[in-house]
Design a protein around this motif. Structure first.
Motif, PDB file in Angstrom:
ATOM      1  N   GLU A 113      -5.067 -48.287  58.332  1.00  0.00           N
ATOM      2  CA  GLU A 113      -4.978 -47.606  57.135  1.00  0.00           C
ATOM      3  C   GLU A 113      -6.443 -47.207  56.307  1.00  0.00           C
ATOM      4  O   GLU A 113      -6.566 -46.107  55.735  1.00  0.00           O
TER       5      GLU A 113
ATOM      6  N   GLU B 247      -7.984 -47.177  47.338  1.00  0.00           N
ATOM      7  CA  GLU B 247      -7.498 -47.647  48.711  1.00  0.00           C
ATOM      8  C   GLU B 247      -8.243 -48.563  49.457  1.00  0.00           C
ATOM      9  O   GLU B 247      -7.733 -49.677  49.675  1.00  0.00           O
TER      10      GLU B 247
ATOM     11  N   GLU C  53      -7.826 -44.356  58.417  1.00  0.00           N
ATOM     12  CA  GLU C  53      -7.135 -43.062  58.175  1.00  0.00           C
ATOM     13  C   GLU C  53      -7.680 -42.401  56.725  1.00  0.00           C
ATOM     14  O   GLU C  53      -7.937 -41.252  56.547  1.00  0.00           O
TER      15      GLU C  53
ATOM     16  N   ARG D 114      -7.610 -52.554  50.207  1.00  0.00           N
ATOM     17  CA  ARG D 114      -7.344 -52.803  51.752  1.00  0.00           C
ATOM     18  C   ARG D 114      -8.304 -54.080  52.030  1.00  0.00           C
ATOM     19  O   ARG D 114      -8.078 -54.819  52.909  1.00  0.00           O
TER      20      ARG D 114
END
Length: 419
Positions: free
Chosen positions: A211, A393, A214, A397
């Motif tokens: 993720e 994000e 991405e 993460r």
């Protein structure tokens, strides 16, 4: 259900049905290096339906089922000849035509091989059966040779989401062990539980890093967009153009991080994943060899089998203990690899944190320029919002990855005390 009436065992009308054995039982055999049976336990004899003297000195393919693709044996034997302990699902055929499934643990020993098998009870077995059916169909319809069939099996395993056969066998053994202990009302051994926690942590690391990658890809166009805005602003766009150059360099550094940390079979993530999965397989296999050895010793103590049966129970217990000690030694070595890779892993995460900090600086400079440009900075404000979302994000993460790496490191340290 562990026992059958003589009628049920002998009646050929049951041919093609499943031969039952209890989840708590283990099947055992030892062969020479040609696959000729040298020893079996009473469970193997009972379930297969053969007399002991029919089994001893017979090739192990005596129980091979025609539903099994040749490619499976090609893969297993190839690994064993290289000295690699191997696990796999196998469908066997009884003397009366019935069948039974096992998850087999096979390991080279002096002048041969030892195989300890458990009854599979996880949903994974049915998935593997479908793979075997497809392989067998290709062998029959396309004339697929054993080597090509083995390669097709590996391709199926990768398509199912496993990086390698080692990763598959590790996951499969752990799932079977967990399902077995749950259904028997037992608890996993602390040794097994810690390896399972580690493998689940590294699996989640893969989710987080995927993720992150991405999110990183989503901001690749930011420098180009900045340059477009700068060109429209002419002389007033000078600072934005400079920011875009800095940002382009930052993206190159982040791309290099992705290449070394996430991409490929030799990246930082792959190395720690492979070490953990290898350790998990050895850890679970160790406990099954101990269980098999204990069963032999119990049978010996009860005089359940006599010397005239042709099997020296104490000798077979010794073989299991030898395999267990071999697995323990390899596990200790693997834990050293995990510790090394976990430290490298942590350093890589720190590198990424520095890139995110640089991203924060770029975002702040964009905010300053956007405010200075008043209405002309509307498009730049959109870039700032995009960077805000991306940084939030990435930070979340990364924090999760750090936490998961701590789980791996703490379990590694505890496992060392258990060996």
């Amino acid at each position: 259900m562990t026992e059958h009436t003589p009628l049920f065992a002998a009646d050929s009308s049951y041919s093609g049905s499943e031969a039952q054995f209890h989840l708590s039982e283990l099947i055992y055999s030892r062969t020479d290096d040609r696959g000729v049976i040298k020893a079996v336990n009473s469970v193997f004899q009972r379930v297969s339906g053969y007399e002991r003297d029919e089994m001893l000195e017979a090739p192990h393919k005596l129980v091979r089922h025609p539903d099994m693709p040749k490619g499976v044996y090609e893969l297993i034997w190839g690994r064993l000849k290289e000295g690699i302990p191997t696990g796999g699902y196998v469908k066997n055929r009884c003397k009366n035509g019935r069948y039974y499934w096992v998850f087999a643990l096979l390991c080279p020993v002096d002048d041969g091989y030892v195989s300890t098998r458990l009854k599979p009870s996880s949903p994974l077995r049915e998935n593997v059966e479908q793979i075997y059916k497809r392989l067998l169909r290709r062998e029959n319809e396309e004339g697929l040779k054993p080597a090509a069939s083995a390669a097709a099996l590996l391709a199926e395993i990768r398509a199912a989401g496993y990086a390698s056969y080692d990763a598959f066998q590790s996951h499969a053994l752990a799932m079977e062990a967990e399902a077995r202990t749950t259904q028997l009302g037992r608890n996993l051994d602390p040794f097994q539980r810690r390896f399972l926690d580690m493998s689940r942590a590294i699996t989640q690391v893969h989710v987080e890093t995927t993720e992150m990658t991405e999110a990183f890809k989503a901001i690749r166009t930011v420098p180009m967009n900045m340059r477009i805005i700068a060109s429209r602003l002419e002389s007033a766009g000078g600072p934005i153009s400079a920011i875009s150059v800095n940002y382009s360099q930052m993206l190159e550094d982040m791309s290099a991080w992705v290449d070394t940390f996430v991409e490929g079979d030799t990246c930082v993530f792959a190395r720690i994943r492979d070490a953990i999965m290898k350790g998990q397989f050895l850890g679970f296999a160790t406990e099954f060899e101990k269980e098999m050895s204990d069963l032999f010793k119990q049978d010996e103590g009860k005089s359940a089998e006599s010397p005239s049966d042709g099997v020296d129970l104490a000798n077979e217990a010794d073989f299991c203990d030898q395999v267990r000690q071999k697995f323990l030694g390899e596990t200790a070595s693997v834990l050293g690899e995990v510790e090394t890779e976990a430290r490298r892993f942590a350093r890589s995460v720190l590198d990424m944190k520095r890139y995110v900090t640089g991203l924060s600086s770029t975002r702040m400079m964009c905010k300053i320029e956007s405010a200075a440009l008043n209405n002309s900075g509307t498009a730049l404000s959109g870039i700032v919002e995009q960077l805000d979302d991306c940084q939030d994000e990435l930070e979340q993460r990364l924090a999760r990855v750090v936490e998961l790496n701590s789980v791996i490191q703490s379990n590694t340290a505890m496992l060392r005390t258990l060996i």
